[in-house]
Design a protein around this motif. Structure first.
Motif, PDB file in Angstrom:
ATOM      1  N   LEU A 118     -54.063  45.847  55.410  1.00  0.00           N
ATOM      2  CA  LEU A 118     -52.771  46.039  54.744  1.00  0.00           C
ATOM      3  C   LEU A 118     -51.628  45.608  55.640  1.00  0.00           C
ATOM      4  O   LEU A 118     -50.632  45.038  55.164  1.00  0.00           O
ATOM      5  CB  LEU A 118     -52.614  47.505  54.342  1.00  0.00           C
ATOM      6  CG  LEU A 118     -53.602  48.024  53.281  1.00  0.00           C
ATOM      7  CD1 LEU A 118     -53.384  49.495  53.027  1.00  0.00           C
ATOM      8  CD2 LEU A 118     -53.454  47.227  51.991  1.00  0.00           C
ATOM      9  N   ALA A 119     -51.731  45.888  56.935  1.00  0.00           N
ATOM     10  CA  ALA A 119     -50.693  45.447  57.864  1.00  0.00           C
ATOM     11  C   ALA A 119     -50.692  43.926  58.002  1.00  0.00           C
ATOM     12  O   ALA A 119     -49.631  43.284  58.020  1.00  0.00           O
ATOM     13  CB  ALA A 119     -50.896  46.107  59.226  1.00  0.00           C
ATOM     14  N   GLN A 120     -51.865  43.326  58.078  1.00  0.00           N
ATOM     15  CA  GLN A 120     -51.976  41.866  58.212  1.00  0.00           C
ATOM     16  C   GLN A 120     -51.511  41.159  56.949  1.00  0.00           C
ATOM     17  O   GLN A 120     -50.951  40.057  57.012  1.00  0.00           O
ATOM     18  CB  GLN A 120     -53.420  41.509  58.535  1.00  0.00           C
ATOM     19  CG  GLN A 120     -53.661  40.047  58.884  1.00  0.00           C
ATOM     20  CD  GLN A 120     -55.111  39.776  59.243  1.00  0.00           C
ATOM     21  OE1 GLN A 120     -55.932  40.694  59.293  1.00  0.00           O
ATOM     22  NE2 GLN A 120     -55.438  38.522  59.488  1.00  0.00           N
ATOM     23  N   ALA A 121     -51.705  41.804  55.783  1.00  0.00           N
ATOM     24  CA  ALA A 121     -51.348  41.169  54.512  1.00  0.00           C
ATOM     25  C   ALA A 121     -49.847  41.058  54.316  1.00  0.00           C
ATOM     26  O   ALA A 121     -49.404  40.275  53.472  1.00  0.00           O
ATOM     27  CB  ALA A 121     -51.956  41.962  53.352  1.00  0.00           C
ATOM     28  N   GLN A 122     -49.043  41.811  55.062  1.00  0.00           N
ATOM     29  CA  GLN A 122     -47.595  41.756  54.896  1.00  0.00           C
ATOM     30  C   GLN A 122     -46.917  40.930  55.982  1.00  0.00           C
ATOM     31  O   GLN A 122     -45.683  40.869  56.035  1.00  0.00           O
ATOM     32  CB  GLN A 122     -47.015  43.180  54.895  1.00  0.00           C
ATOM     33  CG  GLN A 122     -47.639  44.101  53.856  1.00  0.00           C
ATOM     34  CD  GLN A 122     -47.670  43.493  52.479  1.00  0.00           C
ATOM     35  OE1 GLN A 122     -46.660  42.963  52.008  1.00  0.00           O
ATOM     36  NE2 GLN A 122     -48.818  43.538  51.818  1.00  0.00           N
TER      37      GLN A 122
ATOM     38  N   LEU B  96     -45.924  51.290  56.527  1.00  0.00           N
ATOM     39  CA  LEU B  96     -46.867  50.309  55.980  1.00  0.00           C
ATOM     40  C   LEU B  96     -46.406  49.890  54.589  1.00  0.00           C
ATOM     41  O   LEU B  96     -46.379  50.694  53.667  1.00  0.00           O
ATOM     42  CB  LEU B  96     -48.269  50.921  55.906  1.00  0.00           C
ATOM     43  CG  LEU B  96     -49.365  50.041  55.304  1.00  0.00           C
ATOM     44  CD1 LEU B  96     -49.617  48.844  56.190  1.00  0.00           C
ATOM     45  CD2 LEU B  96     -50.637  50.842  55.102  1.00  0.00           C
ATOM     46  N   GLN B  97     -46.040  48.637  54.441  1.00  0.00           N
ATOM     47  CA  GLN B  97     -45.584  48.135  53.154  1.00  0.00           C
ATOM     48  C   GLN B  97     -46.782  47.831  52.245  1.00  0.00           C
ATOM     49  O   GLN B  97     -47.772  47.257  52.677  1.00  0.00           O
ATOM     50  CB  GLN B  97     -44.746  46.878  53.347  1.00  0.00           C
ATOM     51  CG  GLN B  97     -43.405  47.124  54.040  1.00  0.00           C
ATOM     52  CD  GLN B  97     -42.589  45.854  54.146  1.00  0.00           C
ATOM     53  OE1 GLN B  97     -43.131  44.754  54.237  1.00  0.00           O
ATOM     54  NE2 GLN B  97     -41.281  45.991  54.138  1.00  0.00           N
ATOM     55  N   LEU B  98     -46.653  48.246  50.984  1.00  0.00           N
ATOM     56  CA  LEU B  98     -47.711  48.020  49.991  1.00  0.00           C
ATOM     57  C   LEU B  98     -47.289  46.856  49.105  1.00  0.00           C
ATOM     58  O   LEU B  98     -46.685  47.028  48.046  1.00  0.00           O
ATOM     59  CB  LEU B  98     -47.933  49.287  49.164  1.00  0.00           C
ATOM     60  CG  LEU B  98     -48.318  50.540  49.964  1.00  0.00           C
ATOM     61  CD1 LEU B  98     -48.466  51.745  49.053  1.00  0.00           C
ATOM     62  CD2 LEU B  98     -49.596  50.310  50.751  1.00  0.00           C
TER      63      LEU B  98
ATOM     64  N   PRO C 205     -52.559  35.487  62.567  1.00  0.00           N
ATOM     65  CA  PRO C 205     -52.963  34.988  61.239  1.00  0.00           C
ATOM     66  C   PRO C 205     -52.465  35.899  60.106  1.00  0.00           C
ATOM     67  O   PRO C 205     -53.224  36.665  59.513  1.00  0.00           O
ATOM     68  CB  PRO C 205     -54.489  34.997  61.329  1.00  0.00           C
ATOM     69  CG  PRO C 205     -54.797  36.116  62.273  1.00  0.00           C
ATOM     70  CD  PRO C 205     -53.671  36.153  63.278  1.00  0.00           C
ATOM     71  N   GLY C 206     -51.186  35.837  59.822  1.00  0.00           N
ATOM     72  CA  GLY C 206     -50.639  36.635  58.732  1.00  0.00           C
ATOM     73  C   GLY C 206     -51.190  36.206  57.383  1.00  0.00           C
ATOM     74  O   GLY C 206     -51.554  35.043  57.177  1.00  0.00           O
ATOM     75  N   LEU C 207     -51.228  37.150  56.432  1.00  0.00           N
ATOM     76  CA  LEU C 207     -51.848  36.886  55.134  1.00  0.00           C
ATOM     77  C   LEU C 207     -50.888  37.056  53.974  1.00  0.00           C
ATOM     78  O   LEU C 207     -51.323  37.237  52.837  1.00  0.00           O
ATOM     79  CB  LEU C 207     -53.044  37.838  54.928  1.00  0.00           C
ATOM     80  CG  LEU C 207     -54.191  37.751  55.930  1.00  0.00           C
ATOM     81  CD1 LEU C 207     -55.237  38.804  55.623  1.00  0.00           C
ATOM     82  CD2 LEU C 207     -54.812  36.376  55.934  1.00  0.00           C
TER      83      LEU C 207
END
Length: 795
Positions: free
Chosen positions: A524-528, A593-595, A536-538
């Motif tokens: 979740l952290a990497q996805a934002q 943590l941003q959703l 490697p941001g997602l």
């Protein structure tokens, strides 16, 4: 109808008018044929008005951006309280600014494309005014570019000024915190020294108690030996005295019984002589008298002899018995004295026992005091440890945040795989369906479309739950959907002991003094995060999370905060998402943590005695898709491994274009289905159940996002559109409404009969599944089948 839909859906991001309708173009062409000059002038005036509206819309957008700058100011003031998270907030601000700029660029491209379409239409309509229109458009674009440049400069200046102020204030706060930490560390050192002295005193007391305990144990052992010896001797002497006395008493009693028996015998002889004399009453008196005299004389002699001899013997026996009695009394007195002495010895032993018990009680009290002191010492150490954690430095928090933001290894090399070209949704779904079949797993296309559409409707129902018999592919569908569709996939096996969100995300390990971040939290952290050379941001890729066997534990206990926050996304702007506070440790600012919308949520559930039932909260905020039992078993002659590399990753921007955030149905199209849902809701009132506004809204948006419905809208076929809307609404009867009926009594309740009639009148294929749900639930409605998917018309 389709012309009307295209006209409604053609409005741009700024709310300006769409392309000129075809009837106006035809009217303009007819005007040119009658009077070219007049019609051209009218068209030019209309175009000038449109350009003026466009310019006005651009100014309004600039004003809205200025308002966003003000909102950013307020947000940055709120973030000042979180000094440890300054770097992340700055990065978030930069990300938002980049998103705004990207949105402006996208809107600019959209305007340019729209202008191009308008330009082509006007070129066909009035070719004589091309140069004048081009000059006006160039002037308008120049004005637009000036506004964008001024806005960017204003944003850059405001951001630089705010960052400088933030750095100054954070520096002051860090200095103050450092002074405070130094003072607290000094107090903690003093407290540690005091604890050391206290521990030494406790250790000395413990040694003294240990020595006293050794001496007491030795005294107790000696007393125990003496007591045992005294008890044995007293028991032996008492036994001997009692045995001797009992033997003498038994002899005296036997002798006395012998003498008494002898006296009784002599008396019986005298009685027999007297009876004999009476019996001789008929004889001669002289002879009898002579005989009687002789007998009398003889009797007197015998009596005298008997009286003299037994008296002396009896007296002698009595004297002897008295002597024996006196001896026995004296012996008894000695025994009593011995028993008294033994009792005194027993009292002494009891006194020693009491003293030993007192010593033992004192020893236990000393042990308890030692235990209390040790417990207090441990408590002081724990308190000292907690106080040390309370004054954790910003560097420690950054270390824990770095552990959270550590990328997952399976998603570390995804940036080169992002799709670059435009993707058609229907072709994308068809490729997934074919790839699944080639891999050896067969899903109905309607199930795939329903799962895909449920994920698209995440703004209203953020969780898609897959239910059904074991082995029907509940877990495989999300995995293959992600693999062949180019979506990052993370499987999270739910454990029965999960009771909080820490079980799902991670927790602070006070023993190791580190934060244990679970893979979901790291994803979740990497996805934002935006992709960079070193990270490697997602945020450009789509991600799917599967909560496998999610009802092994109570979903509300570990996923409640997620459901509540994910639901609030639909009431926020597209560039704003809710955040979940993750605890990093005691007295430490949490990690925000941003959703984001680029993370999709799915889950699988089983229905047996080992699982928990879903509550209304989960059912209302999710779709429950049941898998049908297989009508025909498919062979799988070869086990094929999934390719290590799946399809190119689907961009978040592409997914966003597929999702429809606005229902394009008019009242004549959606009205019959809403009326059906209303009648079902009225029938449910008889069982004390109800459908909320959220349920109907999610139903309508599911229908608006169904790929088959969208294809029918693009084709402009009204009959096909009605048929596909009927199919999508049938899906929603199963995914949203049937789970709300669980547990309703099937006997004597008209509610289910009215709903069944509504299903039958609507011509929906779920009637057999509905009847089965009323028959197999032991008097309660239990929806557990999906045979309609295999018997109805396939999409």
């Amino acid at each position: 109808m389709m012309g009307k839909n295209r006209h409604q859906g053609g409005s741009g991001a700024f709310g300006v008018a769409g392309p000129v309708p075809a009837n106006q173009i035809q009217a303009a062409g007819a005007g040119l044929a009658d009077g070219p000059g007049q019609a051209a002038a009218a068209s030019l005036e209309q175009r000038e008005r449109e350009l003026a509206d466009w310019a006005h819309a651009l100014e309004q957008e600039a004003a809205r951006h200025i308002e966003r700058v003000g909102a950013c100011d307020k947000r940055e003031k709120a973030l000042l309280a979180r000094e440890a998270g300054l770097g992340q907030q700055e990065q978030a601000l930069a990300t938002q600014l980049a998103q705004q700029q990207a949105e402006l660029a996208a809107r600019t491209r959209a305007l340019q494309e729209r202008d191009e379409r308008i330009r082509r239409a006007e070129a066909e309509r009035d070719a004589g005014y091309v140069e004048q229109r081009a000059r006006q458009e160039d002037a308008l674009m120049a004005r637009h570019q000036q506004l964008l440049t001024a806005m960017e400069e204003q944003l850059a200046a405001g951001r630089a000024e705010r960052l400088a102020a933030l750095e100054r204030e954070v520096g002051d706060a860090r200095a103050e915190l450092a002074r405070h930490n130094d003072a607290e560390r000094a107090r903690l050192v003093q407290r540690e020294e005091a604890l050391g002295r206290h521990e030494q005193a406790v250790e000395d007391a413990r040694l003294a108690v240990h020595r006293d305990r050794i001496r007491l144990d030795a005294a107790l052992a000696s007393l125990e030996q003496e007591r045992a010896s005294l008890e044995q001797e007293a028991e032996r002497m008492a036994f001997d005295r009692v045995a001797s006395a009992e033997a003498q008493l038994a002899g005296a009693r036997a002798e006395n019984a012998r003498l008494l028996a002898l006296i009784d015998g002599q008396r019986r002889d005298g009685d027999r002589y007297a009876a004999l004399a009476r019996q001789l009453g008929g004889l001669d008196a002289a002879l009898v008298e002579q005989q009687l005299a002789e007998l009398h004389q003889r009797n007197e002699g015998l009596v005298r002899e008997l009286a003299a001899r037994p008296s002396e013997q009896v007296l002698a026996d009595l004297a002897r018995i008295r002597q024996e009695r006196d001896a026995l009394a004296e012996q008894h007195a000695r025994s009593e004295d011995e028993l008294a002495r033994l009792r005194d010895a027993g009292l002494q032993v009891s006194s020693l026992k009491h003293l030993a018990g007192k010593y033992e009680l004192d020893n236990r009290q000393l042990k308890d005091n030692i235990d209390l002191l040790e417990a207090e010492n441990r408590g002081q150490r724990e308190k000292l440890k907690r106080l040390g954690a309370s004054f954790a430095t910003p560097e420690e928090r950054e270390e824990r945040v770095a552990n959270v933001r550590r990328p997952l290894s399976q998603f570390a090399r995804v940036l080169p795989r992002l799709q670059q070209s435009e993707v058609d949704e229907m072709a994308w779904l068809q490729a997934i369906h074919q790839s699944c079949a080639a891999h050896g797993l067969h899903f109905e296309r309607r199930i795939l479309d329903a799962f895909h559409t449920a994920l698209k409707t995440a703004e209203f129902s953020p969780l898609t739950v897959l239910a059904g018999a074991s082995g029907t592919g509940k877990s495989e569908l999300p995995r293959l959907y992600a693999h062949f569709g180019g979506i990052n996939f993370l499987n999270v096996p739910v454990q029965p002991n999960w009771d909080s969100q820490e079980s799902l995300l991670g927790y602070f390990n006070s023993i190791d003094d580190r934060f244990n971040a679970q893979p979901l939290l790291r994803l979740l952290a990497q996805a934002q995060e935006a992709p960079r050379d070193d990270y490697p941001g997602l945020n450009d890729a789509l991600n799917l999370v599967l909560l496998d066997e999610m009802n092994l534990a109570h979903v509300e206990m570990y996923f409640a905060d997620f459901l509540s926050l994910l639901e609030t996304r639909r009431s926020t702007q597209r560039d704003r998402v809710p955040a979940l506070e993750v605890k990093l440790g005691a007295n430490m600012p949490p990690y925000s943590l941003q959703l984001g919308r680029n993370v999709l949520w799915a889950g699988t559930m089983n229905q047996d005695e080992t699982t928990k039932s879903l509550s209304d909260k989960v059912i209302d905020r999710g779709f429950i898709l049941h898998f049908p039992r297989p009508l025909e078993f498919h062979r799988r002659a070869e086990l094929k491994a999934l390719p290590e590399r799946g399809a190119d990753l689907l961009r978040t921007e592409t997914w966003g274009r597929w999702v429809k955030f606005r229902s394009t149905f008019d009242e004549s199209e959606i009205g019959p289905f809403r009326a059906c849902a209303q009648r079902i809701n009225d029938a449910m009132a008889g069982a004390g159940r109800a459908l909320g506004h959220r349920v109907w809204q999610s139903i309508e948006y599911y229908m608006a996002n169904h790929p088959q419905v969208l294809a029918a809208q693009r084709a402009g076929d009204a009959d096909e559109l009605a048929r596909k809307m009927h199919l999508a609404f049938e899906d929603q009867l199963v995914l949203k409404i049937m789970p709300k009926l669980r547990g309703i009594e099937t006997r004597g309740n008209p509610c289910l009969g009215r709903i069944r009639q509504e299903i039958a009148d609507g011509g929906y294929a779920i009637l057999a599944d509905f009847d089965r749900a009323t028959e197999i639930g032991y008097g309660q409605f239990i929806w557990s089948s999906a045979d309609y998917l295999t018997t109805s018309e396939q999409a």
